[in-house]
Design a protein around this motif. Structure first.
Motif, PDB file in Angstrom:
ATOM      1  N   LEU A  79     -15.340   8.767  19.876  1.00  0.00           N
ATOM      2  CA  LEU A  79     -16.662   8.143  19.940  1.00  0.00           C
ATOM      3  C   LEU A  79     -16.582   6.756  20.578  1.00  0.00           C
ATOM      4  CD1 LEU A  79     -18.071   9.111  16.410  1.00  0.00           C
ATOM      5  CD2 LEU A  79     -18.737  10.094  18.615  1.00  0.00           C
ATOM      6  N   PHE A  80     -15.799   5.861  19.967  1.00  0.00           N
ATOM      7  CA  PHE A  80     -15.703   4.488  20.488  1.00  0.00           C
ATOM      8  C   PHE A  80     -14.423   3.827  19.982  1.00  0.00           C
ATOM      9  CE2 PHE A  80     -18.687   4.730  16.850  1.00  0.00           C
ATOM     10  CZ  PHE A  80     -17.978   4.015  15.890  1.00  0.00           C
TER      11      PHE A  80
ATOM     12  N   THR B  30     -25.537   2.914  18.695  1.00  0.00           N
ATOM     13  CA  THR B  30     -25.773   1.920  17.641  1.00  0.00           C
ATOM     14  C   THR B  30     -24.554   1.035  17.446  1.00  0.00           C
ATOM     15  OG1 THR B  30     -27.243   3.514  16.559  1.00  0.00           O
ATOM     16  CG2 THR B  30     -26.577   1.609  15.271  1.00  0.00           C
ATOM     17  N   PHE B  31     -23.354   1.615  17.580  1.00  0.00           N
ATOM     18  CA  PHE B  31     -22.128   0.813  17.458  1.00  0.00           C
ATOM     19  C   PHE B  31     -22.099  -0.281  18.516  1.00  0.00           C
ATOM     20  CE2 PHE B  31     -17.914  -0.009  19.254  1.00  0.00           C
ATOM     21  CZ  PHE B  31     -17.301  -0.622  18.167  1.00  0.00           C
ATOM     22  N   TRP B  32     -22.259   0.101  19.779  1.00  0.00           N
ATOM     23  CA  TRP B  32     -22.146  -0.883  20.864  1.00  0.00           C
ATOM     24  C   TRP B  32     -23.263  -1.914  20.801  1.00  0.00           C
ATOM     25  CZ3 TRP B  32     -17.867  -1.719  23.378  1.00  0.00           C
ATOM     26  CH2 TRP B  32     -16.926  -0.687  23.534  1.00  0.00           C
ATOM     27  N   GLU B  33     -24.456  -1.492  20.426  1.00  0.00           N
ATOM     28  CA  GLU B  33     -25.568  -2.435  20.364  1.00  0.00           C
ATOM     29  C   GLU B  33     -25.446  -3.389  19.176  1.00  0.00           C
ATOM     30  OE1 GLU B  33     -29.126  -0.069  20.482  1.00  0.00           O
ATOM     31  OE2 GLU B  33     -29.011   0.207  22.661  1.00  0.00           O
ATOM     32  N   GLY B  34     -24.701  -2.973  18.152  1.00  0.00           N
ATOM     33  CA  GLY B  34     -24.521  -3.825  16.979  1.00  0.00           C
ATOM     34  C   GLY B  34     -23.236  -4.625  16.985  1.00  0.00           C
ATOM     35  N   LYS B  35     -22.413  -4.430  18.014  1.00  0.00           N
ATOM     36  CA  LYS B  35     -21.082  -5.062  18.025  1.00  0.00           C
ATOM     37  C   LYS B  35     -21.157  -6.591  18.075  1.00  0.00           C
ATOM     38  CE  LYS B  35     -18.318  -5.398  21.477  1.00  0.00           C
ATOM     39  NZ  LYS B  35     -17.809  -6.783  21.228  1.00  0.00           N
TER      40      LYS B  35
ATOM     41  N   VAL C  55     -13.089  -6.283  21.100  1.00  0.00           N
ATOM     42  CA  VAL C  55     -13.448  -4.921  21.512  1.00  0.00           C
ATOM     43  C   VAL C  55     -14.483  -4.998  22.630  1.00  0.00           C
ATOM     44  CG1 VAL C  55     -14.491  -2.740  20.794  1.00  0.00           C
ATOM     45  CG2 VAL C  55     -12.991  -3.979  19.224  1.00  0.00           C
ATOM     46  N   ASP C  56     -14.154  -4.433  23.777  1.00  0.00           N
ATOM     47  CA  ASP C  56     -15.115  -4.328  24.867  1.00  0.00           C
ATOM     48  C   ASP C  56     -14.841  -3.041  25.633  1.00  0.00           C
ATOM     49  OD1 ASP C  56     -12.958  -4.822  26.658  1.00  0.00           O
ATOM     50  OD2 ASP C  56     -13.334  -6.969  26.593  1.00  0.00           O
ATOM     51  N   SER C  57     -15.603  -2.806  26.691  1.00  0.00           N
ATOM     52  CA  SER C  57     -15.497  -1.532  27.405  1.00  0.00           C
ATOM     53  C   SER C  57     -14.136  -1.319  28.055  1.00  0.00           C
ATOM     54  CB  SER C  57     -16.593  -1.427  28.469  1.00  0.00           C
ATOM     55  OG  SER C  57     -16.499  -2.495  29.399  1.00  0.00           O
ATOM     56  N   SER C  58     -13.352  -2.393  28.227  1.00  0.00           N
ATOM     57  CA  SER C  58     -12.019  -2.235  28.825  1.00  0.00           C
ATOM     58  C   SER C  58     -11.103  -1.402  27.937  1.00  0.00           C
ATOM     59  CB  SER C  58     -11.383  -3.605  29.094  1.00  0.00           C
ATOM     60  OG  SER C  58     -11.066  -4.264  27.867  1.00  0.00           O
TER      61      SER C  58
END
Length: 317
Positions: free
Chosen positions: A113-114, A267-272, A285-288
């Motif tokens: 997922l992430f 929701t995970f990425w928007e709440g990070k 934690v980022d897209s890299s």
């Protein structure tokens, strides 16, 4: 009861049923309740509830470790989310190492997922020890701890870097590392966890420490993922620290429907960002980190990454 009252009651029941259907319940299996990764699970749970206006309810379960998390996919349903290093998923699907003779078709259904914060190696030494690099550990007293990933990895690195038998290993639990460093009982300690690590923050603030940097050759020998801890992460840290890490990610299986996987990932990425304000380890934690996920990603999550413009590899889709 009048006709009007009956209609009103029916409407309330209908609204309640719709709300019940809209609510998504997920079990998130993480780590021991005393670990930072369990606390991350609690933060994810809170972020999911807030970010979905209560439509996603995540229950955090304690775990004895990543291997157990992977093994449980054999009996779990579509509401199961768990954390593990990507390398363990690969081993499970190949029936290797700790999964030898324990293979199961369910392992092939695991999907990512992430990413979450990586297990980051810290070789922490006191300023008073005058240790500047790994060669300087010779003749010094170092605490490795017992039974943890950090302890095993630390011992491995001492051997790889020609220091086996040349360093005195302190017989102290990792929980006592900061106090032992303050008292001069040890010259340094090894710990692995998300950065910034609480015990390193405490040691840096109270005693003054240096976290050793690994060179390119040492990183290559370790066969781990390179990671940079930015300058200023710890008190007195004026330069970046180059070290190694073991990537970790949140997974589910193909039993989870696409819409749920999409909602969890989005929701995970928007709440990070909000999580990072409360706990700095999320800021690493980022897209890299998506490149560290070596297996397949759930189709629902893939939908989000395409919408967000985050590049995935062919192997991930």
């Amino acid at each position: 009861m009048t006709l009007k009252q009956i209609i009103s009651a029916a409407a309330l029941i209908a609204v309640g049923s719709t709300a019940s259907l809209a609510e998504t319940r997920v079990t998130y299996k993480s780590a021991k309740s005393t670990s930072s990764y369990y606390q991350m699970g609690v933060q994810i749970s809170e972020a999911m509830k807030a970010g979905s206006n209560g439509d996603i309810i995540v229950t955090v379960e304690e775990s004895q470790g990543s291997v157990q998390n992977v093994m449980e996919v054999r009996a779990r349903g579509g509401d199961y989310v768990f954390t593990t290093p990507p390398v363990l998923v690969k081993l499970a699907q190949g029936g290797k190492a700790m999964f030898k003779d324990k293979g199961n078709p369910a392992f092939n259904d695991i999907r990512a997922l992430f990413p979450i914060p990586s297990l980051t190696m810290h070789f922490v030494v006191s300023e008073g020890s005058d240790i500047k690099d790994f060669a300087g550990l010779e003749g010094k007293t170092i605490l490795l701890g017992k039974g943890s990933f950090g302890a095993r990895e630390g011992a491995k690195y001492l051997k790889l870097f020609g220091l086996e038998g040349k360093v005195k290993i302190a017989d102290v639990e990792l929980s006592g590392a900061v106090q032992a460093l303050k008292n001069g009982q040890i010259d340094g300690f090894v710990t692995a966890g998300s950065y910034p690590a609480p015990n390193v923050i405490e040691a840096a603030a109270s005693t003054g420490v240096k976290v050793l940097t690994l060179n390119d050759e040492q990183i290559k020998k370790s066969k781990r993922t390179r990671l940079t801890i930015p300058a200023g992460t710890y008190a007195g840290q004026k330069e970046d620290i180059v070290t190694t890490s073991l990537p970790v990610a949140a997974y589910t299986t193909t039993k989870m429907d696409d819409d749920t996987a999409y909602a969890l990932t989005k929701t995970f990425w928007e709440g990070k960002k909000s999580m990072g304000s409360a706990a700095p380890w999320w800021n690493g934690v980022d897209s890299s980190l998506m490149t560290n996920i070596t297996g397949k990603i759930h189709p629902g999550a893939v939908r989000y990454y395409k919408e967000a413009g985050i590049t995935l590899t062919d192997a991930q889709m």
